[in-house]
Design an enzyme around this catalytic site. Structure first.
Site, PDB file in Angstrom:
ATOM      1  N   ARG A  15      14.307   7.009 -12.424  1.00 52.11           N
ATOM      2  CA  ARG A  15      15.364   6.500 -11.562  1.00 52.11           C
ATOM      3  C   ARG A  15      14.830   5.375 -10.670  1.00 52.11           C
ATOM      4  O   ARG A  15      13.630   5.149 -10.582  1.00 52.11           O
ATOM      5  CB  ARG A  15      15.923   7.634 -10.697  1.00 52.11           C
ATOM      6  N   LYS A  75      12.570   9.536  -5.082  1.00 51.01           N
ATOM      7  CA  LYS A  75      11.756  10.731  -4.817  1.00 51.01           C
ATOM      8  C   LYS A  75      10.892  10.547  -3.579  1.00 51.01           C
ATOM      9  O   LYS A  75      10.687   9.442  -3.091  1.00 51.01           O
ATOM     10  CB  LYS A  75      10.880  11.052  -6.023  1.00 51.01           C
ATOM     11  N   TYR A  94      14.884  10.868  -0.835  1.00 46.56           N
ATOM     12  CA  TYR A  94      14.764  12.326  -0.802  1.00 46.56           C
ATOM     13  C   TYR A  94      13.376  12.688  -0.281  1.00 46.56           C
ATOM     14  O   TYR A  94      12.378  12.054  -0.658  1.00 46.56           O
ATOM     15  CB  TYR A  94      14.935  12.924  -2.204  1.00 46.56           C
ATOM     16  N   HIS A  96      12.608  16.542   1.065  1.00 48.85           N
ATOM     17  CA  HIS A  96      12.369  17.974   0.832  1.00 48.85           C
ATOM     18  C   HIS A  96      11.092  18.432   1.527  1.00 48.85           C
ATOM     19  O   HIS A  96      10.176  18.994   0.913  1.00 48.85           O
ATOM     20  CB  HIS A  96      12.305  18.264  -0.675  1.00 48.85           C
ATOM     21  N   GLU A 118      18.789  14.415   1.489  1.00 47.52           N
ATOM     22  CA  GLU A 118      19.260  15.786   1.290  1.00 47.52           C
ATOM     23  C   GLU A 118      19.786  16.460   2.545  1.00 47.52           C
ATOM     24  O   GLU A 118      20.400  17.535   2.462  1.00 47.52           O
ATOM     25  CB  GLU A 118      18.172  16.660   0.652  1.00 47.52           C
ATOM     26  N   SER A 134      22.783  17.296  -7.358  1.00 46.14           N
ATOM     27  CA  SER A 134      23.024  18.718  -7.592  1.00 46.14           C
ATOM     28  C   SER A 134      23.966  18.915  -8.770  1.00 46.14           C
ATOM     29  O   SER A 134      23.804  19.845  -9.568  1.00 46.14           O
ATOM     30  CB  SER A 134      23.612  19.365  -6.335  1.00 46.14           C
ATOM     31  N   ILE A 269      13.474  24.361  -6.924  1.00 44.82           N
ATOM     32  CA  ILE A 269      12.025  24.161  -6.856  1.00 44.82           C
ATOM     33  C   ILE A 269      11.633  23.055  -5.877  1.00 44.82           C
ATOM     34  O   ILE A 269      10.551  23.096  -5.283  1.00 44.82           O
ATOM     35  CB  ILE A 269      11.454  23.877  -8.274  1.00 44.82           C
ATOM     36  N   ASP A 270      12.497  22.065  -5.645  1.00 46.87           N
ATOM     37  CA  ASP A 270      12.211  21.025  -4.654  1.00 46.87           C
ATOM     38  C   ASP A 270      12.013  21.617  -3.264  1.00 46.87           C
ATOM     39  O   ASP A 270      11.308  21.037  -2.436  1.00 46.87           O
ATOM     40  CB  ASP A 270      13.344  19.994  -4.599  1.00 46.87           C
ATOM     41  N   VAL A 298      11.116  22.068 -13.430  1.00 47.59           N
ATOM     42  CA  VAL A 298      10.912  20.629 -13.267  1.00 47.59           C
ATOM     43  C   VAL A 298      11.516  20.182 -11.935  1.00 47.59           C
ATOM     44  O   VAL A 298      12.693  20.425 -11.655  1.00 47.59           O
ATOM     45  CB  VAL A 298      11.545  19.851 -14.435  1.00 47.59           C
ATOM     46  N   MET A 301      14.574  17.096 -12.153  1.00 43.74           N
ATOM     47  CA  MET A 301      15.397  17.230 -13.353  1.00 43.74           C
ATOM     48  C   MET A 301      16.289  16.017 -13.604  1.00 43.74           C
ATOM     49  O   MET A 301      16.354  15.512 -14.730  1.00 43.74           O
ATOM     50  CB  MET A 301      16.240  18.503 -13.274  1.00 43.74           C
TER      51      MET A 301
END
Length: 373
Positions: A15, A75, A94, A96, A118, A134, A269-270, A298, A301
């Site tokens: 991305r 990310k 993002y 997290h 997020e 999501s 998982i993030d 993953v 994803m």
């Protein structure tokens, strides 16, 4: 404002933070946009598309970070990227943080202003910048789970939809929010037997009404969760506590009750994952086995369907990017409490309460931090 967009460097992340169309919008507002060469290759956007949109091309990430007042990513910044951040610079991506103490430490030390997609809220509630990913992750979770159930991939050899005369696979979705709803939608479409567990009566009623009884809905009590997990072919972990670490709802002991070759997909998982046995994996090595159960964890994803994901993400993130660029951090966040909710770190202060609580930092409300930063 000078806005930069580096190429994503997380494993198998295709991305990009800005599409050519988003770059054109920023340029139209009078801003300068700098794109690292090759940043859009994963979505089929060559450097020439960005040049046509009015952006400049940077030779590498170092140039992007050095020249930009605001860095827009997808990310969380990796260690070498975090080292390039500086005081006063805006990072918009993002993050997290609650499940990532090392990243949090580096961002605090950088002095940068870090706005997390997020935790930005919406006027009608919800998390509008998290929602599109999501939706993607929820739908992909069923695709990934169905593949992992194939015998060649370590699964028990179950077809989720079954065939006439053979029962369909049993899918259990833990959490009925955006991820869970989209997972259920895909699983129903494949013909699986689907159960959704949640603790909200309103959520369960919404799902029951939407699917017209096609999905079983259950209140997520511990004993009931254990029984449903044990009977499932595929379990989707779709739990979210905004900005905080995910609760470990499925224990190792619960996994022991599952059939060998059953599959769990941890979409949380993030935020650390909602299975006790979860650990992050990548698209290049997506699964591992614990207690005979195949785990798919993953952490990016949606990166697997980069073009769809990037455009869906930009649709949500661009308006706030424009607000930050047009008005500057302080004015934009003061005017908009929903965007202000996205501020996680500012000038060495942790400004998101759940992150501060989970990682042991002093909490500084963003309204106060903005006055002293």
């Amino acid at each position: 404002m000078q806005i930069g967009c580096p190429k994503e460097i997380k494993t198998h992340e295709y991305r990009v933070g800005l599409t050519p169309e988003s770059a054109a919008e920023l340029v139209a507002h009078g801003h300068a946009v700098l794109i690292e060469t090759g940043a859009g290759a994963g979505i089929g956007a060559p450097d020439t598309a960005y040049i046509a949109a009015g952006a400049q091309i940077a030779a590498d990430a170092a140039e992007v970070f050095a020249r930009s007042e605001m860095v827009v990513k997808v990310k969380e910044p990796q260690a070498n990227e975090r080292a390039m951040l500086r005081p006063g610079q805006i990072l918009y991506t993002y993050l997290h943080l609650a499940a990532d103490p090392e990243q949090t430490r580096d961002l605090v030390n950088s002095g940068a202003a870090c706005v997390a997609y997020e935790t930005v809220t919406g006027p009608g509630g919800g998390l509008p910048l998290l929602k599109p990913m999501s939706q993607v992750a929820g739908r992909m979770s069923i695709q990934a789970g169905a593949t992992a159930l194939e015998k060649a991939h370590g699964g028990r050899g179950t077809l989720l939809g079954g065939v006439p005369g053979v029962a369909p696979g049993r899918v259990v979705v833990i959490g009925g929010g955006v991820v869970g709803f989209n997972a259920a939608q895909m699983a129903v479409g494949l013909g699986a037997e689907v159960t959704v567990l949640d603790r909200s009566a309103d959520v369960l009623e919404r799902i029951d009404t939407h699917f017209n009884g096609r999905v079983r809905t259950l209140h997520s009590a511990r004993a009931l969760l254990k029984a449903e997990v044990a009977a499932a072919d595929l379990v989707i972990g779709a739990v979210l506590i905004p900005g905080a670490a995910a609760p470990k709802l499925v224990t190792r002991d619960m996994l022991r009750g599952m059939a060998d070759g059953a599959v769990v997909v941890d979409v949380a998982i993030d935020q650390g994952g909602c299975f006790e046995t979860s650990r992050p994996t990548t698209h290049s090595d997506p699964t591992y086995v614990v207690e005979g159960v195949v785990h798919y964890c993953v952490a990016n994803m949606p990166g697997g369907v980069a073009r769809t994901s990037t455009y869906a993400l930009n649709n949500a993130t661009l308006p706030h990017a424009l607000a930050l660029a047009d008005h500057g951090l302080s004015v934009a966040l003061t005017r908009d409490p929903h965007l202000r909710a996205g501020l996680n770190v500012l000038g060495g202060m942790v400004t998101y309460e759940a992150v501060a609580r989970d990682l042991g930092y002093a909490y500084h409300p963003p309204e106060e931090a903005l006055k002293v930063a």
